[in-house]
Design a protein around this motif. Structure first.
Motif, mmCIF file in Angstrom:
data_model
loop_
_atom_site.group_PDB
_atom_site.id
_atom_site.type_symbol
_atom_site.label_atom_id
_atom_site.label_comp_id
_atom_site.label_asym_id
_atom_site.label_seq_id
_atom_site.Cartn_x
_atom_site.Cartn_y
_atom_site.Cartn_z
ATOM 1 N N HIS A 109 1.480 -0.795 -0.007
ATOM 2 C CA HIS A 109 0.075 -0.129 -0.002
ATOM 3 C C HIS A 109 0.828 1.315 -0.118
ATOM 4 O O HIS A 109 1.964 0.827 0.019
ATOM 5 C CB HIS A 109 -0.695 0.149 1.045
ATOM 6 C CG HIS A 109 -0.235 -0.085 2.377
ATOM 7 N ND1 HIS A 109 0.551 -0.942 3.138
ATOM 8 C CD2 HIS A 109 0.265 1.085 3.283
ATOM 9 C CE1 HIS A 109 1.217 -1.372 3.894
ATOM 10 N NE2 HIS A 109 0.917 0.234 4.572
ATOM 11 N N GLU B 265 2.026 4.650 1.916
ATOM 12 C CA GLU B 265 1.882 4.539 2.785
ATOM 13 C C GLU B 265 1.342 6.748 2.860
ATOM 14 O O GLU B 265 1.029 6.690 3.763
ATOM 15 C CB GLU B 265 3.199 4.976 3.627
ATOM 16 C CG GLU B 265 2.935 3.245 4.669
ATOM 17 C CD GLU B 265 3.941 2.472 3.494
ATOM 18 O OE1 GLU B 265 3.969 3.014 2.347
ATOM 19 O OE2 GLU B 265 3.553 1.631 4.412
ATOM 20 N N LEU C 195 -1.486 6.861 1.546
ATOM 21 C CA LEU C 195 -3.003 7.101 2.627
ATOM 22 C C LEU C 195 -3.153 7.485 3.679
ATOM 23 O O LEU C 195 -3.602 8.754 4.051
ATOM 24 C CB LEU C 195 -2.562 6.108 3.156
ATOM 25 C CG LEU C 195 -2.706 4.212 2.422
ATOM 26 C CD1 LEU C 195 -2.703 2.534 2.528
ATOM 27 C CD2 LEU C 195 -4.588 4.220 1.977
ATOM 28 N N ARG D 130 -4.582 11.389 2.737
ATOM 29 C CA ARG D 130 -6.224 11.241 2.779
ATOM 30 C C ARG D 130 -6.187 10.953 4.115
ATOM 31 O O ARG D 130 -7.898 10.806 4.247
ATOM 32 C CB ARG D 130 -6.367 9.842 2.061
ATOM 33 C CG ARG D 130 -6.526 10.193 0.946
ATOM 34 C CD ARG D 130 -6.915 8.824 -0.020
ATOM 35 N NE ARG D 130 -7.633 7.681 0.164
ATOM 36 C CZ ARG D 130 -6.882 7.034 -0.439
ATOM 37 N NH1 ARG D 130 -6.279 6.794 -0.895
ATOM 38 N NH2 ARG D 130 -7.829 5.323 0.711
ATOM 39 N N VAL E 71 -5.508 8.652 6.702
ATOM 40 C CA VAL E 71 -5.939 7.830 7.070
ATOM 41 C C VAL E 71 -5.416 7.169 7.885
ATOM 42 O O VAL E 71 -3.984 6.800 8.166
ATOM 43 C CB VAL E 71 -5.382 5.989 6.778
ATOM 44 C CG1 VAL E 71 -5.889 4.644 6.386
ATOM 45 C CG2 VAL E 71 -6.665 6.369 4.588
ATOM 46 N N THR E 72 -5.733 6.828 9.436
ATOM 47 C CA THR E 72 -4.776 6.836 10.227
ATOM 48 C C THR E 72 -3.973 5.883 10.668
ATOM 49 O O THR E 72 -3.387 5.317 10.985
ATOM 50 C CB THR E 72 -5.741 6.885 11.559
ATOM 51 O OG1 THR E 72 -6.443 8.197 11.585
ATOM 52 C CG2 THR E 72 -5.235 6.633 13.050
ATOM 53 N N ALA F 121 -2.467 3.769 8.079
ATOM 54 C CA ALA F 121 -1.875 4.547 7.579
ATOM 55 C C ALA F 121 -0.385 4.534 8.094
ATOM 56 O O ALA F 121 1.049 4.486 8.794
ATOM 57 C CB ALA F 121 -1.789 4.491 6.697
ATOM 58 N N ALA G 111 -4.988 -0.453 4.512
ATOM 59 C CA ALA G 111 -5.863 0.269 3.359
ATOM 60 C C ALA G 111 -6.466 0.887 3.754
ATOM 61 O O ALA G 111 -6.973 1.881 2.959
ATOM 62 C CB ALA G 111 -5.719 0.300 1.965
ATOM 63 N N ALA G 112 -8.196 -0.196 4.179
ATOM 64 C CA ALA G 112 -9.109 0.157 4.029
ATOM 65 C C ALA G 112 -9.488 1.190 5.918
ATOM 66 O O ALA G 112 -10.796 1.321 5.875
ATOM 67 C CB ALA G 112 -10.173 -0.925 4.908
ATOM 68 N N GLY G 113 -8.223 1.348 6.646
ATOM 69 C CA GLY G 113 -8.163 2.237 7.868
ATOM 70 C C GLY G 113 -8.957 1.559 8.495
ATOM 71 O O GLY G 113 -8.212 2.399 9.922
ATOM 72 N N GLU G 114 -8.178 -0.331 9.186
ATOM 73 C CA GLU G 114 -8.603 -0.603 9.786
ATOM 74 C C GLU G 114 -7.548 -0.296 11.159
ATOM 75 O O GLU G 114 -6.275 -0.975 10.719
ATOM 76 C CB GLU G 114 -8.752 -2.209 9.888
ATOM 77 C CG GLU G 114 -9.943 -2.593 9.053
ATOM 78 C CD GLU G 114 -10.089 -3.706 8.325
ATOM 79 O OE1 GLU G 114 -9.260 -5.012 9.043
ATOM 80 O OE2 GLU G 114 -10.788 -3.953 7.554
ATOM 81 N N THR G 115 -7.173 -0.039 12.453
ATOM 82 C CA THR G 115 -6.765 0.482 13.219
ATOM 83 C C THR G 115 -5.661 -1.067 13.656
ATOM 84 O O THR G 115 -4.223 -0.892 14.371
ATOM 85 C CB THR G 115 -6.856 1.143 14.080
ATOM 86 O OG1 THR G 115 -8.118 1.179 15.158
ATOM 87 C CG2 THR G 115 -6.836 3.025 12.998
#
Length: 133
Positions: free
Chosen positions: A35, A37, A40, A43, A45-46, A48, A106-110
């Motif tokens: 991905h 970084e 992301l 954008r 995305v926490t 990343a 990339a989907a934002g899953e922390t």
């Protein structure tokens, strides 16, 4: 005053060496991940930011110890490269355990990002402690 800045040359040399190693680490790490970084993070995305930030801290911990213990710039660079290899090994180990790691980040899953950051930091702390040469 001259005595207080007598180490300025060494400070600059080690600082430049560290900057080069950090840049090399970030380039290699970001090429290894599936991905982007920086895109992301731009954008918002926490996940990343957590993964990359944790990895960067985990690399710089042993790098700081390498600078502290170094007998010269080459010694520092070699141990910095050891830290780089260790961190890349951690990334690949976590990616093996979580095959969809990049997709999840990339989907934002922390959760996977926090796990990667924690694994990286744990290895960085142990790596730094082991640099007792």
């Amino acid at each position: 005053m001259l005595a207080s800045i007598s180490g300025l040359g060494a400070f600059l040399a080690y600082g430049a060496t560290a900057a080069i190693l950090v840049a090399a680490y970030l380039i290699i790490y970001m090429l290894a991940t599936a991905h982007d970084e920086l895109a992301l993070i731009r954008r918002g995305v926490t996940a990343a930011a957590i993964a990359l930030g944790g990895s960067l801290l985990a690399f710089t911990l042993p790098l700081a110890v390498a600078i502290h213990n170094a007998q010269g710039l080459l010694d520092c660079a070699i141990w910095g490269l050891v830290a780089l290899v260790v961190q890349m090994g951690v990334y690949w180990a976590v990616r093996a355990a979580l095959p969809n790691l990049s997709g999840q980040i990339a989907a934002g899953e922390t959760a996977p990002a926090v796990f990667l950051a924690a694994a990286s930091l744990a290895a960085g702390v142990v790596n730094a402690a082991a640099m007792t040469y």
